[in-house]
Enzyme design. Structure first.
Site, PDB file in Angstrom:
ATOM      1  N   GLY A   1      63.133  12.193  71.670  1.00 30.14           N
ATOM      2  CA  GLY A   1      61.834  12.001  72.288  1.00 30.14           C
ATOM      3  C   GLY A   1      60.783  13.001  71.854  1.00 30.14           C
ATOM      4  N   THR A   2      61.169  14.254  71.732  1.00 29.55           N
ATOM      5  CA  THR A   2      60.188  15.286  71.372  1.00 29.55           C
ATOM      6  C   THR A   2      59.620  15.047  69.979  1.00 29.55           C
ATOM      7  OG1 THR A   2      61.181  16.939  72.830  1.00 29.55           O
ATOM      8  CG2 THR A   2      59.850  17.757  71.003  1.00 29.55           C
TER       9      THR A   2
ATOM     10  N   ASN B   1      58.534  12.025  84.408  1.00 29.65           N
ATOM     11  CA  ASN B   1      59.874  12.599  84.387  1.00 29.65           C
ATOM     12  C   ASN B   1      60.192  13.441  85.613  1.00 29.65           C
ATOM     13  OD1 ASN B   1      57.814  14.175  82.792  1.00 29.65           O
ATOM     14  ND2 ASN B   1      59.373  15.757  83.056  1.00 29.65           N
TER      15      ASN B   1
ATOM     16  N   GLN C   1      61.800   8.371  79.887  1.00 30.51           N
ATOM     17  CA  GLN C   1      62.446   8.240  81.197  1.00 30.51           C
ATOM     18  C   GLN C   1      62.576   6.795  81.642  1.00 30.51           C
ATOM     19  OE1 GLN C   1      63.984  10.450  83.146  1.00 30.51           O
ATOM     20  NE2 GLN C   1      63.625  12.049  81.645  1.00 30.51           N
TER      21      GLN C   1
ATOM     22  N   HIS D   1      69.950   9.803  74.321  1.00 30.00           N
ATOM     23  CA  HIS D   1      70.843  10.462  75.278  1.00 30.00           C
ATOM     24  C   HIS D   1      70.426  10.262  76.725  1.00 30.00           C
ATOM     25  CE1 HIS D   1      68.690  14.317  76.433  1.00 30.00           C
ATOM     26  NE2 HIS D   1      67.942  13.896  75.446  1.00 30.00           N
TER      27      HIS D   1
ATOM     28  N   THR E   1      67.541  11.743  55.549  1.00 29.10           N
ATOM     29  CA  THR E   1      68.713  10.878  55.506  1.00 29.10           C
ATOM     30  C   THR E   1      69.041  10.352  56.892  1.00 29.10           C
ATOM     31  OG1 THR E   1      69.613  12.111  53.637  1.00 29.10           O
ATOM     32  CG2 THR E   1      71.158  10.764  54.899  1.00 29.10           C
TER      33      THR E   1
ATOM     34  N   CYS F   1      60.257  28.854  84.146  1.00 27.90           N
ATOM     35  CA  CYS F   1      60.326  30.267  84.493  1.00 27.90           C
ATOM     36  C   CYS F   1      59.719  31.103  83.382  1.00 27.90           C
ATOM     37  CB  CYS F   1      61.785  30.664  84.709  1.00 27.90           C
ATOM     38  SG  CYS F   1      62.004  32.396  85.096  1.00 27.90           S
TER      39      CYS F   1
END
Length: 411
Positions: A72-73, A159, A187, A209, A245, A338
């Protein structure tokens, strides 16, 4: 899969589907570069082509519109940078990007990089209190900035709080001004129907995933009339948009998981809605001060992702609650990141009009194929104790000393 007995972080990643695992194991027995001309290469090429066709079918797309990526990124990066550079190069006055404040960081950080390094100007669209795009305000911004817009971007479903967005409606408004729209559907894919053709979007990102496929592969759907400037160069693979590839093993696993999710989508969604609504009811009974963020969507009204629960728990840091729950055998996530040991408020909740304390006191529970009613019962049993212990730790930002906190969440 996880040290916790109950895994409620399926939005971050979910269990590898056995059908995907079997497809990958079968393909691992073979050798061949999909770009090679010999028999082994042609065989691998067929595997990739068949995977592309399967994934396109699950998204109501043409196979040629499926561009394989690492996830996704990368898909979001390719879409935003590729659209921005292509549109700006065609008309240097197109330097603005229309964007909402609730996007995933794969979108936000890419847009901010384009702003810092490529002269882009970000135009922010407001959202309503439940996290849905303010369509009227977005229409006004499109009208105001149309001639200067390189692109617009709106995620299919959020998300953090799970709110489903009016992508097709927004894309139609943008199309009237000739503005291409990208949508991050990472999502949404595998949880609700995602129809690329009907959406009107120029590009759409998904990841394997999240649906029971392997980590490390995803896809960017690119409409056939859309041109992207590539962000990496080499052999000209994937319509010359993404050189490299192709991973036939991962493509086979992705396709197997996608087909399985697509076939069972309706029943899966109903199951998750039932479990989710049970969890919402039980949590609010046990902890009356807890507040559900995003639309209630009781019974499944296509307003919220079926497996998403996102609560604010007043008086405690989300990270503290996460750690206590983890010690009690429940894996969840927070809406915070964080920085230097200081919990930061969720940018999504801030965009939805919450204050900083509310936006730090959050916890996300996301359900998946392995979630059962017993898991919900375990969560409800553990949550009151976990909440009381987290409240005793207090709000880190309200204290004079800096306490060590956690790392937030993925997707």
């Amino acid at each position: 899969m996880n040290n916790s007995a109950v895994y409620l972080d399926h939005a971050a990643t979910t269990t590898l589907n056995p059908v995907a695992q079997a497809a990958m194991l079968e393909e691992y027995a073979h050798t061949g570069n999909p770009s090679s001309l010999h028999g082994a290469g042609r065989r691998a090429h067929r595997v990739v082509d068949e995977a592309r066709t399967t994934i396109a079918q699950t998204l109501s797309a043409h196979p040629s519109e499926v561009i394989f990526t690492s996830g996704g990124t990368e898909s979001d990066n390719l879409a935003l940078k590729g659209l921005y550079w292509s549109r700006r190069d065609a008309d240097p006055s197109r330097r603005k990007i229309l964007i909402s404040g609730i996007e995933h960081h794969a979108i936000l950080d890419t847009a901010e990089w384009l702003e810092s390094h490529e002269g882009a100007e970000l135009v922010w669209m407001p959202v309503e209190r439940e996290g849905r795009l303010d369509v009227s305000a977005a229409a006004q911004l499109l009208e105001q900035h149309a001639d200067e817009l390189a692109l617009a971007t709106l995620m299919w479903a959020n998300n953090e709080v799970g709110t489903i967005q009016p992508v097709a409606e927004f894309a139609a408004l943008a199309a009237a001004h000739g503005v291409p729209v990208h949508t991050d559907a990472v999502q949404a894919y595998g949880a609700i129907p995602v129809d690329f053709a009907a959406s009107g979007a120029a590009t759409l990102a998904v990841s394997a995933h999240k649906i029971g496929g392997p980590v490390g592969i995803g896809a960017l759907l690119v409409r056939r009339d859309v041109t992207l400037t590539p962000i990496q160069h080499g052999g000209g693979h994937e319509r010359k948009m993404r050189s490299g590839t192709m991973n036939a093993v991962a493509a086979a696993g992705f396709a197997a998981a996608a087909h399985d999710a697509w076939q069972g989508l309706e029943e899966y969604s109903r199951t998750l809605v039932t479990l989710r609504d049970m969890a919402v009811e039980r949590i609010t009974e046990q902890i009356p001060e807890a507040t559900l963020n995003g639309p209630a969507d009781t019974g499944g009204c296509a307003q919220r992702l079926p497996g998403n629960l996102h609560f604010s728990f007043p008086g405690c840091e989300g990270d503290s609650l996460l750690f206590v729950l983890d010690m009690l055998g429940i894996a969840s996530s927070t809406g915070s990141a964080c920085t230097a040991g200081v919990p930061q408020p969720s940018h999504v909740l801030l965009a939805m009009g919450r204050d900083a304390r509310q936006a730090r006191s959050v916890q996300r529970f996301t359900l998946g194929h392995s979630t059962s009613a017993a898991d919900i019962e375990a969560l409800v049993k553990a949550l009151p104790e976990a909440y009381q212990r987290a409240k005793k730790a207090g709000m880190a930002a309200d204290q004079s000393s800096i306490h060590t906190a956690g790392t937030g969440f993925n997707r």
